[in-house]
Scaffold this motif. Structure first.
Motif, PDB file in Angstrom:
ATOM      1  N   LYS A 196       0.809  -1.226   0.000  1.00  0.00           N
ATOM      2  CA  LYS A 196       0.000   0.000   0.000  1.00  0.00           C
ATOM      3  C   LYS A 196       0.842   1.275   0.000  1.00  0.00           C
ATOM      4  N   LYS A 197       1.944   1.298   0.730  1.00  0.00           N
ATOM      5  CA  LYS A 197       2.737   2.531   0.814  1.00  0.00           C
ATOM      6  C   LYS A 197       3.417   2.879  -0.513  1.00  0.00           C
ATOM      7  N   LYS A 198       3.525   1.923  -1.424  1.00  0.00           N
ATOM      8  CA  LYS A 198       4.099   2.203  -2.743  1.00  0.00           C
ATOM      9  C   LYS A 198       3.208   3.130  -3.564  1.00  0.00           C
ATOM     10  N   PHE A 199       1.931   3.220  -3.197  1.00  0.00           N
ATOM     11  CA  PHE A 199       0.996   4.065  -3.939  1.00  0.00           C
ATOM     12  C   PHE A 199       1.274   5.550  -3.743  1.00  0.00           C
ATOM     13  N   LYS A 200       2.129   5.910  -2.798  1.00  0.00           N
ATOM     14  CA  LYS A 200       2.481   7.310  -2.590  1.00  0.00           C
ATOM     15  C   LYS A 200       3.104   7.926  -3.838  1.00  0.00           C
ATOM     16  N   ILE A 201       3.797   7.124  -4.618  1.00  0.00           N
ATOM     17  CA  ILE A 201       4.407   7.646  -5.847  1.00  0.00           C
ATOM     18  C   ILE A 201       3.336   8.113  -6.836  1.00  0.00           C
ATOM     19  N   ILE A 202       2.196   7.429  -6.837  1.00  0.00           N
ATOM     20  CA  ILE A 202       1.093   7.851  -7.709  1.00  0.00           C
ATOM     21  C   ILE A 202       0.536   9.183  -7.219  1.00  0.00           C
ATOM     22  N   ASP A 203       0.408   9.336  -5.912  1.00  0.00           N
ATOM     23  CA  ASP A 203      -0.047  10.611  -5.348  1.00  0.00           C
ATOM     24  C   ASP A 203       0.924  11.742  -5.695  1.00  0.00           C
ATOM     25  N   LYS A 204       2.191  11.424  -5.754  1.00  0.00           N
ATOM     26  CA  LYS A 204       3.212  12.430  -6.075  1.00  0.00           C
ATOM     27  C   LYS A 204       3.131  12.853  -7.549  1.00  0.00           C
ATOM     28  N   ILE A 205       2.925  11.892  -8.441  1.00  0.00           N
ATOM     29  CA  ILE A 205       2.850  12.185  -9.883  1.00  0.00           C
ATOM     30  C   ILE A 205       1.521  12.844 -10.239  1.00  0.00           C
ATOM     31  N   LYS A 206       0.443  12.442  -9.577  1.00  0.00           N
ATOM     32  CA  LYS A 206      -0.915  12.941  -9.828  1.00  0.00           C
ATOM     33  C   LYS A 206      -1.339  12.794 -11.303  1.00  0.00           C
ATOM     34  N   PRO A 207      -1.343  11.558 -11.797  1.00  0.00           N
ATOM     35  CA  PRO A 207      -1.731  11.368 -13.204  1.00  0.00           C
ATOM     36  C   PRO A 207      -3.243  11.499 -13.404  1.00  0.00           C
ATOM     37  N   ASN A 208      -3.627  11.905 -14.605  1.00  0.00           N
ATOM     38  CA  ASN A 208      -5.040  11.919 -14.991  1.00  0.00           C
ATOM     39  C   ASN A 208      -5.460  10.543 -15.494  1.00  0.00           C
ATOM     40  N   ILE A 209      -4.496   9.822 -16.066  1.00  0.00           N
ATOM     41  CA  ILE A 209      -4.754   8.506 -16.658  1.00  0.00           C
ATOM     42  C   ILE A 209      -3.665   7.547 -16.192  1.00  0.00           C
ATOM     43  N   ILE A 210      -4.072   6.336 -15.784  1.00  0.00           N
ATOM     44  CA  ILE A 210      -3.122   5.274 -15.439  1.00  0.00           C
ATOM     45  C   ILE A 210      -3.384   4.111 -16.383  1.00  0.00           C
ATOM     46  N   ILE A 211      -2.323   3.660 -17.059  1.00  0.00           N
ATOM     47  CA  ILE A 211      -2.416   2.503 -17.951  1.00  0.00           C
ATOM     48  C   ILE A 211      -1.600   1.382 -17.316  1.00  0.00           C
ATOM     49  N   ASN A 212      -2.262   0.279 -16.991  1.00  0.00           N
ATOM     50  CA  ASN A 212      -1.596  -0.843 -16.338  1.00  0.00           C
ATOM     51  C   ASN A 212      -1.156  -1.865 -17.388  1.00  0.00           C
ATOM     52  N   CYS A 213       0.146  -1.903 -17.627  1.00  0.00           N
ATOM     53  CA  CYS A 213       0.727  -2.883 -18.553  1.00  0.00           C
ATOM     54  C   CYS A 213       1.502  -3.949 -17.792  1.00  0.00           C
ATOM     55  N   ALA A 214       1.416  -3.924 -16.487  1.00  0.00           N
ATOM     56  CA  ALA A 214       2.134  -4.891 -15.660  1.00  0.00           C
ATOM     57  C   ALA A 214       1.476  -6.261 -15.760  1.00  0.00           C
ATOM     58  N   ALA A 215       2.317  -7.277 -15.680  1.00  0.00           N
ATOM     59  CA  ALA A 215       1.820  -8.648 -15.750  1.00  0.00           C
ATOM     60  C   ALA A 215       2.717  -9.560 -14.913  1.00  0.00           C
ATOM     61  N   TYR A 216       2.133 -10.603 -14.404  1.00  0.00           N
ATOM     62  CA  TYR A 216       2.894 -11.618 -13.683  1.00  0.00           C
ATOM     63  C   TYR A 216       3.252 -12.692 -14.688  1.00  0.00           C
ATOM     64  N   THR A 217       4.549 -12.902 -14.879  1.00  0.00           N
ATOM     65  CA  THR A 217       4.984 -13.804 -15.953  1.00  0.00           C
ATOM     66  C   THR A 217       5.432 -15.177 -15.469  1.00  0.00           C
ATOM     67  N   ASP A 218       5.543 -15.373 -14.178  1.00  0.00           N
ATOM     68  CA  ASP A 218       6.016 -16.654 -13.654  1.00  0.00           C
ATOM     69  C   ASP A 218       4.823 -17.495 -13.201  1.00  0.00           C
ATOM     70  N   VAL A 219       3.953 -17.789 -14.122  1.00  0.00           N
ATOM     71  CA  VAL A 219       2.713 -18.505 -13.823  1.00  0.00           C
ATOM     72  C   VAL A 219       2.937 -20.002 -14.003  1.00  0.00           C
ATOM     73  N   ARG A 220       2.532 -20.781 -13.007  1.00  0.00           N
ATOM     74  CA  ARG A 220       2.636 -22.251 -13.098  1.00  0.00           C
ATOM     75  C   ARG A 220       1.265 -22.807 -13.458  1.00  0.00           C
ATOM     76  N   LEU A 221       1.222 -23.518 -14.533  1.00  0.00           N
ATOM     77  CA  LEU A 221      -0.017 -24.169 -14.936  1.00  0.00           C
ATOM     78  C   LEU A 221       0.007 -25.606 -14.420  1.00  0.00           C
ATOM     79  N   SER A 222      -1.071 -26.034 -13.804  1.00  0.00           N
ATOM     80  CA  SER A 222      -1.094 -27.407 -13.289  1.00  0.00           C
ATOM     81  C   SER A 222      -2.136 -28.225 -13.968  1.00  0.00           C
TER      82      SER A 222
END
Length: 68
Positions: free
Chosen positions: A42-68
């Motif tokens: 949660k405390k990492k979100f302070k950087i977003i408060d500092k930047i104050k963007p109008n738009i956030i685009i989430n391109c993050a992905a978890y790539t170490d997925v194990r399929l069972s």
């Protein structure tokens, strides 16, 4: 008023290409890589408060997925 855009996951293929495309268009853009920003901390979100963007685009992905 110009839009300020924040891209999450900027080190990945999609995020990196999108960042450079928008930068060429002279758009006010900021980027954060998953190495610097963990959405589970949660405390990492302070950087977003500092930047104050109008738009956030989430391109993050978890790539170490194990399929069972």
């Amino acid at each position: 008023m110009s839009n300020k855009i924040l891209i999450l996951g900027s080190k990945g293929l999609v995020g990196n290409n999108l960042y450079f495309y928008l930068k060429k268009k002279k758009i006010n853009i900021h980027k954060i890589s998953d190495q610097n920003f963990d959405i589970s901390i949660k405390k990492k979100f302070k950087i977003i408060d500092k930047i104050k963007p109008n738009i956030i685009i989430n391109c993050a992905a978890y790539t170490d997925v194990r399929l069972s």
